[in-house]
Design an enzyme around this catalytic site. Sequence first.
Site, PDB file in Angstrom:
ATOM      1  N   CYS A  55       2.853 -42.384   0.805  1.00  0.00           N
ATOM      2  CA  CYS A  55       3.951 -41.594   1.358  1.00  0.00           C
ATOM      3  C   CYS A  55       4.859 -41.105   0.225  1.00  0.00           C
ATOM      4  O   CYS A  55       5.330 -41.926  -0.576  1.00  0.00           O
ATOM      5  CB  CYS A  55       4.748 -42.441   2.352  1.00  0.00           C
ATOM      6  SG  CYS A  55       6.249 -41.619   2.925  1.00  0.00           S
ATOM      7  N   LYS A  92       5.367   2.933  16.810  1.00  0.00           N
ATOM      8  CA  LYS A  92       4.087   3.184  16.136  1.00  0.00           C
ATOM      9  C   LYS A  92       3.258   1.916  16.247  1.00  0.00           C
ATOM     10  O   LYS A  92       3.598   0.879  15.667  1.00  0.00           O
ATOM     11  CB  LYS A  92       4.329   3.547  14.673  1.00  0.00           C
ATOM     12  CG  LYS A  92       3.056   3.893  13.919  1.00  0.00           C
ATOM     13  CD  LYS A  92       3.400   4.443  12.535  1.00  0.00           C
ATOM     14  CE  LYS A  92       2.194   4.992  11.812  1.00  0.00           C
ATOM     15  NZ  LYS A  92       1.200   3.995  11.459  1.00  0.00           N
ATOM     16  N   CYS A 105       8.376 -43.119   0.773  1.00  0.00           N
ATOM     17  CA  CYS A 105       8.586 -44.564   0.639  1.00  0.00           C
ATOM     18  C   CYS A 105       7.448 -45.279  -0.080  1.00  0.00           C
ATOM     19  O   CYS A 105       7.520 -46.476  -0.335  1.00  0.00           O
ATOM     20  CB  CYS A 105       8.810 -45.185   2.020  1.00  0.00           C
ATOM     21  SG  CYS A 105       7.314 -45.250   3.009  1.00  0.00           S
ATOM     22  N   ARG A 136     -11.326   7.578  13.909  1.00  0.00           N
ATOM     23  CA  ARG A 136     -10.786   8.641  13.085  1.00  0.00           C
ATOM     24  C   ARG A 136     -11.673   8.926  11.865  1.00  0.00           C
ATOM     25  O   ARG A 136     -11.806  10.058  11.434  1.00  0.00           O
ATOM     26  CB  ARG A 136      -9.370   8.248  12.627  1.00  0.00           C
ATOM     27  CG  ARG A 136      -8.667   9.344  11.912  1.00  0.00           C
ATOM     28  CD  ARG A 136      -7.211   9.018  11.707  1.00  0.00           C
ATOM     29  NE  ARG A 136      -7.003   7.942  10.758  1.00  0.00           N
ATOM     30  CZ  ARG A 136      -5.847   7.681  10.174  1.00  0.00           C
ATOM     31  NH1 ARG A 136      -4.787   8.402  10.471  1.00  0.00           N
ATOM     32  NH2 ARG A 136      -5.729   6.691   9.327  1.00  0.00           N
ATOM     33  N   TYR A 171       0.847  -1.202   0.000  1.00  0.00           N
ATOM     34  CA  TYR A 171       0.000   0.000   0.000  1.00  0.00           C
ATOM     35  C   TYR A 171       0.884   1.253   0.000  1.00  0.00           C
ATOM     36  O   TYR A 171       0.677   2.173  -0.789  1.00  0.00           O
ATOM     37  CB  TYR A 171      -0.935  -0.003   1.220  1.00  0.00           C
ATOM     38  CG  TYR A 171      -1.817   1.229   1.263  1.00  0.00           C
ATOM     39  CD1 TYR A 171      -3.038   1.245   0.601  1.00  0.00           C
ATOM     40  CD2 TYR A 171      -1.403   2.384   1.927  1.00  0.00           C
ATOM     41  CE1 TYR A 171      -3.833   2.388   0.596  1.00  0.00           C
ATOM     42  CE2 TYR A 171      -2.184   3.528   1.923  1.00  0.00           C
ATOM     43  CZ  TYR A 171      -3.402   3.524   1.263  1.00  0.00           C
ATOM     44  OH  TYR A 171      -4.175   4.655   1.251  1.00  0.00           O
TER      45      TYR A 171
END
Length: 676
Positions: free
Chosen positions: A410, A117, A413, A138, A37
């Site tokens: 697996c 901050k 193996c 805000r 950003y």
Amino acid sequence: MNKIALKTQYNHLKENLLQHNYNYHVLDDPTISDGEYDKLFRELQSFETQYPELITPDSPTQQVGYAPLDEFQSFDHLQPMLSLSNVFNETEFSEFHERILKRLVHEKNVDYICEPKLDGTAISLIYEHGNLITAATRGNGTVGEDVSKNVKTIKSIPHKLKQSQNFHIPDYIEIRGEIFITKKNFENLNYVAKKEETKIFANPRNAASGSLRQLDSNITAKRPLSFIAHGIGRCEGIDFVSLEEFYSFLKSSLIPINRLTKIYSTTQDCMNYYNKILNMREQIPYEIDGVVFKVNDFGFQERLGAVSRAPRWAVAYKLPAEEVTTILKDINFQVGRTGLLTPVARLDPVEIGGVTVSNATLHNIDEIKRLNLNIGDRVLLHRAGDVIPKVVKVVKANKAGIETEIPTLCPECGAKIVPVHTSDLKCSAGLSCHKVQKGQIIHFISKKAFDIDGLGNEIVNTLFTESLLQNPADLFNLHLHKEHIVNLEGFGEKSFDNLVNSINVSKKITLTRFIYALGIPEVGESTANNLANHFLSFSDIFSATFDDLLDVNDIGPKVANNITEYFTTPQMQQLIEDIQKHIEIEEPQVVDLEHQILRGINIVLTGKFETLSREEAKEKLISLGASVTSSVSSKTDLVIAGEKAGSKLTKANTLGIKVISSDKYEDFISRPSNFI
Ligand code: IVH
């Protein structure tokens, strides 16, 4: 470029940023990292500097945050809640300082309040005659959301300012700060969310903001929100000359302020502070994304003023990003030493926290399902400190993404894969899987186990392929194959002798190390130590029942089950019998309580010790009853620090924990009361 093309390019960049603003501020669900950003934002800024005629009032550079949600009453800020400009290196910080001196003309010296901050969400608290009346977000800086009811549920925010001797209560004061969630609380919150299958939060900031903007304040009340003040808005009935004075008012009013705040005046001191915070980032209990430097003197602040969205008297120096996005290229399954399969994300290499990362752990298949991960997706990656990077979420699904195939065989193996517990997968071959065999050997010889020098992974591989080392017991027969081994690549007579010598030395081993070396699932060093001190002999541990094991400190049903399962597996019994023929286990001394002079004392060792190894010191301290742990916390009583002690020492100092130097170790164990 012609005018139309320029405008199109500008609009494209602007719209893109506006969308990201919306995702971040309204949805609490960003789809790019903060670093990405910032980069886009700077691109837009430099575009606008070059072509100022293109700037429109809706440009993200001209505003703060985002318009408030309709669900909340709007609140008009009496003074705008601004944002901060960023700097990304020392030169940019020096330029900031120079600009300030230039604007203040005759001033030679400026004090800066320096503080972390916090990566949370901004809040404005309005106290009238000492009573908390309103709390507002805000929003877009001018209009915020009235979240008073929710904020009043936050325990660290007093409803009344405490009257103190030094300050009187102002008629009206707007205290600004950050609402956030600590890292630990964030983990717990997501742990519960995962269990209850509710929304997982991408990061503590989103969790804090989402929790604050709940329509039902009962929900907010259940969220572990914290608050730290960092600024002042409108104020009537009291005058402060500086931020420093305002902070002492806050302190005496019982409003939380940051304990790490310092005041410096030279750029060098400010940079040292930045580096100190950067180094202790991991130890700080909440997430931070930069260091803020603010001119201390309110008179200077006023003279400096603000540009459209940020004051001229403050700046945020960003820390390296801990979150970036990248593309998931593939998911592989790795077989560990216990046979469990761990999915690993293979990523487009990307830099995060200063290193290039191309793999991340995915824990188990449930995690893949929960994240709804498909190959080709763009994912958000988080890496804090030295912790293995983690995939947080998909930020952009690839429509043509390929679903991960869960293996049925697996990958090492070829044996069948079987489910264990609820969401784990395991190779059914057990000790016959070569990856498990090698993993077991590597664990057996590791530092905290038999600690055999001269045997790296590559040599183990070679000896394994040559059929000389197929299980840990074979180690003790290697000396019989001198001719074969000295002729192998990378070996000579000398390295062979060294190896055999190192193996011989390791044969005398403490019970704790031996238990740890066996590699019982989830039995680490500390559990091994608890087992050793509880049962005192290997035969008693070997024959302990499930219920006996539950009596051991810190052992729960899952680990108890792992232990009994291990010791009742015929393959393991055979292995133990083969190893025991060669070794001598030192059982813990029964120390009577009277000699346990360090009982109940929590000690952390750090740095390099001169006269003895840290392991030896640790064993001695444990035998005297101390509990020796690896990380410093508020429970730590003492830190013994050797040379080049790093973050643990810093943390101890931050928490005010007693520290002694390692050369005082002998004095300490002979007379601990002189030290604690
Ligand atoms: S001082 C004019 N100090 O960062 C704003 N802000 O990106 C002065 N923030 O909205 C703010 N920690 O919510 C200041 N120690 C700190 C901060 C801090 C986090 C937030 C704040 C502000 C945002 C700007």
